[in-house]
Design a protein around this motif. Structure first.
Motif, PDB file in Angstrom:
ATOM      1  N   GLU A   1      18.051  36.561  52.452  1.00 43.53           N
ATOM      2  CA  GLU A   1      19.180  36.347  52.611  1.00 43.53           C
ATOM      3  C   GLU A   1      18.534  35.831  50.551  1.00 43.53           C
ATOM      4  O   GLU A   1      19.516  35.657  49.644  1.00 43.53           O
ATOM      5  CB  GLU A   1      19.676  34.931  53.445  1.00 43.53           C
ATOM      6  CG  GLU A   1      20.134  35.375  54.606  1.00 43.53           C
ATOM      7  CD  GLU A   1      21.644  36.013  54.200  1.00 43.53           C
ATOM      8  OE1 GLU A   1      22.117  36.361  52.969  1.00 43.53           O
ATOM      9  OE2 GLU A   1      22.235  36.671  54.896  1.00 43.53           O
ATOM     10  N   ALA A   2      17.345  34.899  51.041  1.00 45.84           N
ATOM     11  CA  ALA A   2      16.320  33.971  50.126  1.00 45.84           C
ATOM     12  C   ALA A   2      16.736  35.239  47.869  1.00 45.84           C
ATOM     13  O   ALA A   2      17.262  34.961  47.301  1.00 45.84           O
ATOM     14  CB  ALA A   2      15.718  33.116  49.563  1.00 45.84           C
TER      15      ALA A   2
ATOM     16  N   ALA B   1      19.038  35.076  45.174  1.00 50.79           N
ATOM     17  CA  ALA B   1      18.229  34.717  43.392  1.00 50.79           C
ATOM     18  C   ALA B   1      18.504  36.067  42.513  1.00 50.79           C
ATOM     19  O   ALA B   1      18.431  35.521  40.917  1.00 50.79           O
ATOM     20  CB  ALA B   1      17.200  35.092  43.932  1.00 50.79           C
ATOM     21  N   ALA B   2      19.482  37.087  43.257  1.00 48.51           N
ATOM     22  CA  ALA B   2      19.294  38.262  42.794  1.00 48.51           C
ATOM     23  C   ALA B   2      21.080  38.348  42.095  1.00 48.51           C
ATOM     24  O   ALA B   2      21.167  38.946  41.466  1.00 48.51           O
ATOM     25  CB  ALA B   2      19.261  39.678  43.292  1.00 48.51           C
ATOM     26  N   GLY B   3      21.976  37.100  43.426  1.00 58.28           N
ATOM     27  CA  GLY B   3      23.393  36.748  43.047  1.00 58.28           C
ATOM     28  C   GLY B   3      24.068  37.842  43.298  1.00 58.28           C
ATOM     29  O   GLY B   3      24.964  38.141  43.107  1.00 58.28           O
ATOM     30  N   VAL B   4      23.566  38.386  44.567  1.00 60.14           N
ATOM     31  CA  VAL B   4      24.296  39.502  45.520  1.00 60.14           C
ATOM     32  C   VAL B   4      24.136  39.444  46.459  1.00 60.14           C
ATOM     33  O   VAL B   4      23.536  38.306  47.569  1.00 60.14           O
ATOM     34  CB  VAL B   4      23.617  41.148  45.550  1.00 60.14           C
ATOM     35  CG1 VAL B   4      23.310  41.335  43.464  1.00 60.14           C
ATOM     36  CG2 VAL B   4      22.151  40.816  45.414  1.00 60.14           C
ATOM     37  N   SER B   5      25.023  40.103  47.997  1.00 63.34           N
ATOM     38  CA  SER B   5      25.124  39.680  48.928  1.00 63.34           C
ATOM     39  C   SER B   5      23.633  41.036  49.579  1.00 63.34           C
ATOM     40  O   SER B   5      23.341  42.066  49.133  1.00 63.34           O
ATOM     41  CB  SER B   5      26.151  40.597  49.740  1.00 63.34           C
ATOM     42  OG  SER B   5      26.336  40.614  50.467  1.00 63.34           O
TER      43      SER B   5
ATOM     44  N   LYS C   1      15.313  47.170  51.380  1.00 62.13           N
ATOM     45  CA  LYS C   1      17.108  46.628  51.549  1.00 62.13           C
ATOM     46  C   LYS C   1      16.998  45.723  50.849  1.00 62.13           C
ATOM     47  O   LYS C   1      16.283  44.617  50.861  1.00 62.13           O
ATOM     48  CB  LYS C   1      17.783  46.819  52.445  1.00 62.13           C
ATOM     49  CG  LYS C   1      19.265  45.919  52.406  1.00 62.13           C
ATOM     50  CD  LYS C   1      20.022  46.766  53.533  1.00 62.13           C
ATOM     51  CE  LYS C   1      22.195  46.478  53.555  1.00 62.13           C
ATOM     52  NZ  LYS C   1      21.735  47.488  52.552  1.00 62.13           N
ATOM     53  N   ARG C   2      17.491  45.864  49.632  1.00 57.50           N
ATOM     54  CA  ARG C   2      17.581  44.442  48.538  1.00 57.50           C
ATOM     55  C   ARG C   2      19.403  43.896  48.820  1.00 57.50           C
ATOM     56  O   ARG C   2      19.239  42.606  48.111  1.00 57.50           O
ATOM     57  CB  ARG C   2      17.407  44.885  47.414  1.00 57.50           C
ATOM     58  CG  ARG C   2      16.136  45.441  46.997  1.00 57.50           C
ATOM     59  CD  ARG C   2      15.576  44.288  47.351  1.00 57.50           C
ATOM     60  NE  ARG C   2      13.647  44.853  47.096  1.00 57.50           N
ATOM     61  CZ  ARG C   2      12.641  44.282  47.244  1.00 57.50           C
ATOM     62  NH1 ARG C   2      12.639  43.134  48.183  1.00 57.50           N
ATOM     63  NH2 ARG C   2      12.092  44.903  46.999  1.00 57.50           N
ATOM     64  N   MET C   3      20.486  44.673  49.098  1.00 66.37           N
ATOM     65  CA  MET C   3      21.490  43.782  48.681  1.00 66.37           C
ATOM     66  C   MET C   3      22.776  45.391  49.363  1.00 66.37           C
ATOM     67  O   MET C   3      22.458  45.952  49.529  1.00 66.37           O
ATOM     68  CB  MET C   3      22.268  44.400  47.248  1.00 66.37           C
ATOM     69  CG  MET C   3      22.143  45.226  46.421  1.00 66.37           C
ATOM     70  SD  MET C   3      22.631  45.037  45.146  1.00 66.37           S
ATOM     71  CE  MET C   3      22.797  46.996  44.408  1.00 66.37           C
ATOM     72  N   GLU C   4      23.498  44.605  49.223  1.00 70.89           N
ATOM     73  CA  GLU C   4      24.696  45.757  50.321  1.00 70.89           C
ATOM     74  C   GLU C   4      25.586  46.896  49.156  1.00 70.89           C
ATOM     75  O   GLU C   4      25.818  46.667  48.432  1.00 70.89           O
ATOM     76  CB  GLU C   4      26.488  44.793  50.656  1.00 70.89           C
ATOM     77  CG  GLU C   4      26.762  45.159  51.186  1.00 70.89           C
ATOM     78  CD  GLU C   4      28.177  43.872  51.458  1.00 70.89           C
ATOM     79  OE1 GLU C   4      29.195  44.977  52.062  1.00 70.89           O
ATOM     80  OE2 GLU C   4      28.292  43.016  50.870  1.00 70.89           O
TER      81      GLU C   4
END
Length: 155
Positions: free
Chosen positions: A91-92, A96-100, A53-56
């Motif tokens: 979270e980091a 860094a990717a600019g996402v939640s 999982k990378r982002m919401e």
């Protein structure tokens, strides 16, 4: 006969595990007690389960080491136990990717009132990233997994 059934039920309720282990590719959840697998369940995952999982909103189930840190008996699903995603690294990476990073990843049963559909729902990856089991499995997991139990989620 009823005394034997009561004793067996009490023994099950007293049994706890030291680790929950998930194998996403095999759609399998194991309850492990000090190295011994004591239960195995089939799971359904997020609608796009491959990878971490990378982002919401990516519908992925996270991978890695987490903790089952609290539970919700009043969930909109048949019981739910929270996975401590996102951790600091998650979270980091999201920042860094600019996402939640997202959150609220749970082990849970079927949507309330639809447990009888589990024979069908468990054939598909239908969650938003959670780990879904049928309601009977969730009842056992609920009884056997204490808050603070580690969970290892493998690809």
């Amino acid at each position: 006969m009823s005394a034997a059934l009561l004793a067996a039920t009490q023994a099950l309720a007293a049994e706890t595990v030291s680790l929950v282990r998930v194998f996403k590719g095999e759609r399998r959840l194991e309850l492990v007690d000090h190295g011994t697998v004591v239960r195995i369940y089939s799971v359904a995952l997020g609608g796009s389960p491959a990878g971490h999982k990378r982002m919401e909103g990516d519908e992925r189930t996270p991978e890695g080491q987490y903790v089952l840190d609290w539970r919700n008996p009043g969930s909109r699903f048949y019981r739910s136990i929270h996975v401590s995603y996102p951790n600091a690294a998650d979270e980091a990476a999201a920042a860094a990717a600019g996402v939640s990073a997202g959150g609220m990843i749970m082990i849970h049963g079927q949507p309330n009132g639809f447990g009888w559909w589990s024979w069908l729902l468990q054939w598909f990856d239908w969650t938003d990233g959670c780990i879904a089991v049928d309601d009977a499995a969730m009842a056992e997991i609920w009884d056997m997994v204490a808050d603070g139990t580690p969970i290892e989620i493998n690809p």
